[in-house]
Design a protein around this motif. Structure first.
Motif, PDB file in Angstrom:
ATOM      1  N   ILE A 176       3.140   5.884  -2.828  1.00 61.20           N
ATOM      2  CA  ILE A 176       4.071   6.882  -2.866  1.00 61.20           C
ATOM      3  C   ILE A 176       4.501   7.089  -4.654  1.00 61.20           C
ATOM      4  CG2 ILE A 176       6.990   7.052  -2.903  1.00 61.20           C
ATOM      5  CD1 ILE A 176       6.253   5.446  -0.002  1.00 61.20           C
ATOM      6  N   SER A 177       4.010   5.911  -5.323  1.00 62.27           N
ATOM      7  CA  SER A 177       4.332   5.658  -6.781  1.00 62.27           C
ATOM      8  C   SER A 177       3.448   6.421  -7.336  1.00 62.27           C
ATOM      9  CB  SER A 177       4.710   4.496  -7.779  1.00 62.27           C
ATOM     10  OG  SER A 177       5.610   3.370  -6.470  1.00 62.27           O
ATOM     11  N   HIS A 178       2.237   6.334  -6.874  1.00 58.14           N
ATOM     12  CA  HIS A 178       1.142   7.461  -7.246  1.00 58.14           C
ATOM     13  C   HIS A 178       1.512   8.639  -7.546  1.00 58.14           C
ATOM     14  CE1 HIS A 178      -3.281   8.452  -8.155  1.00 58.14           C
ATOM     15  NE2 HIS A 178      -2.986   9.290  -6.937  1.00 58.14           N
ATOM     16  N   TYR A 210       3.409  16.313   4.474  1.00 58.98           N
ATOM     17  CA  TYR A 210       3.593  15.414   5.800  1.00 58.98           C
ATOM     18  C   TYR A 210       3.023  14.241   5.104  1.00 58.98           C
ATOM     19  CZ  TYR A 210       5.368  18.937   8.251  1.00 58.98           C
ATOM     20  OH  TYR A 210       6.352  19.557   9.031  1.00 58.98           O
ATOM     21  N   GLU A 211       1.956  13.788   4.259  1.00 59.20           N
ATOM     22  CA  GLU A 211       1.101  12.747   3.950  1.00 59.20           C
ATOM     23  C   GLU A 211       2.471  11.976   2.960  1.00 59.20           C
ATOM     24  OE1 GLU A 211      -2.039  11.029   1.183  1.00 59.20           O
ATOM     25  OE2 GLU A 211      -1.796  13.051   1.443  1.00 59.20           O
ATOM     26  N   VAL A 212       3.971  11.774   2.653  1.00 57.26           N
ATOM     27  CA  VAL A 212       4.397  11.519   2.033  1.00 57.26           C
ATOM     28  C   VAL A 212       5.319  10.834   3.677  1.00 57.26           C
ATOM     29  CG1 VAL A 212       6.663  11.720   0.754  1.00 57.26           C
ATOM     30  CG2 VAL A 212       4.683  13.101   0.045  1.00 57.26           C
ATOM     31  N   LEU A 213       5.352  11.353   4.183  1.00 52.00           N
ATOM     32  CA  LEU A 213       6.196  10.816   5.343  1.00 52.00           C
ATOM     33  C   LEU A 213       5.451   9.931   6.258  1.00 52.00           C
ATOM     34  CD1 LEU A 213       7.827  11.931   7.736  1.00 52.00           C
ATOM     35  CD2 LEU A 213       6.773  13.563   8.102  1.00 52.00           C
ATOM     36  N   THR A 249       1.127  -0.762   0.322  1.00 50.19           N
ATOM     37  CA  THR A 249      -0.622   0.158   0.301  1.00 50.19           C
ATOM     38  C   THR A 249       1.021   1.522  -0.319  1.00 50.19           C
ATOM     39  OG1 THR A 249      -1.578  -1.260   1.025  1.00 50.19           O
ATOM     40  CG2 THR A 249      -2.145   1.909   1.416  1.00 50.19           C
ATOM     41  N   ALA A 250       1.588   1.276   0.899  1.00 47.82           N
ATOM     42  CA  ALA A 250       2.649   2.617   0.911  1.00 47.82           C
ATOM     43  C   ALA A 250       3.241   2.554  -0.298  1.00 47.82           C
ATOM     44  CB  ALA A 250       3.801   2.212   1.829  1.00 47.82           C
TER      45      ALA A 250
END
Length: 272
Positions: free
Chosen positions: A111-113, A192-195, A106-107
């Protein structure tokens, strides 16, 4: 009822509430991120019902684990490929492996998206591509995965079902109170969503590490610990995990402050 109102049970309840709060951080983070994939108008309802159903199932899971603890911890298969793969597999091993793989997938996918999106507006629309029911089911499923570790840890403190159930319900209420605030924070601070996704990635690795020791801890037999090519699969300590999270937050905060400083200097230089 009077037997429950003891200082020992009260102390255990306070300890369990603290444990649920610490172990529930990654769960709350997942709920906040995943709920944004539902239609915008239904996101709050998704978080509410996802948490409510998950807490109810967690209490049921607790009851089942107390009733069937021995049968759930006994290894049902033992790998004996010397030099390649050795160790025991029980129900907890499967839960941690499947949960860890799913969280990592999922992560990495999200991140790829983010890296593939050209415009932020497109990203906002794409995030609402899942149905509310699908997101609720994912939240419930992952809540159970996260709760398996916390329930096992809680059983090490006490096996009094009412005390454990109250701690789970209180943790659910806390998630209900905090979920909307965490989601709003992530929406206003997209960086912070990427974090958060990278933290989930670490959580997946932590769960895979827990899988290596699940059967060994349950049976108190180190020979049942999973080993790949002779190397034992050792779980990451909670201290290391939270230290990694703190470092990630510190790097993000410092980097954001430095970027703002550079932008201010460029604007000042352009003004002259």
């Amino acid at each position: 009822m009077a037997d429950l109102l003891t200082f020992e049970n009260l102390g255990n309840l306070l300890m369990l509430c603290f444990l649920q709060a610490v172990l529930g951080f990654d769960n709350l983070l997942y709920i906040s991120i995943e709920s944004q994939r539902a239609p915008v108008a239904q996101q709050r309802a998704v978080r509410f019902w996802g948490i409510i159903v998950a807490v109810a199932l967690r209490v049921i899971l607790l009851f089942v684990m107390i009733s069937l603890l021995d049968s759930l911890t006994d290894p049902f298969f033992v790998f004996n490929w010397e030099g390649v793969l050795t160790g025991g597999v029980n129900f907890a091993t499967l839960v941690f492996v499947l949960g860890g793989i799913f969280i990592i997938y999922t992560a990495v996918k999200e991140i790829s998206h983010m890296l593939a999106v050209d415009h932020l507006d497109t990203d906002v629309e794409a995030k609402s591509g899942k149905s509310a029911l699908t997101v609720v089911m994912l939240i419930v499923f992952m809540n159970l995965i996260f709760s398996f570790d916390s329930v096992l840890s809680a059983l090490a403190i006490t096996d009094v079902f009412p005390v454990l159930a109250i701690a789970i319900i209180l943790s659910g209420l806390a998630m209900l109170v905090l979920a909307d605030g965490v989601t709003r924070f992530l929406e206003k601070n997209r960086m912070y969503e990427v974090l958060g996704l990278f933290i989930l990635l670490i959580v997946g690795v932590v769960l895979l590490g827990e899988a290596g020791q699940a059967a060994a801890h349950a049976m108190h037999d180190d020979t049942l610990a999973l080993r790949f090519f002779g190397y034992e699969v050792v779980p990451m300590s909670k201290t290391t995990f939270y230290f990694s999270v703190i470092v990630l937050f510190a790097v993000e905060i410092i980097q954001s402050g430095y970027a703002r400083k550079l932008n201010a200097e460029r604007r000042a230089g352009g003004g002259h």
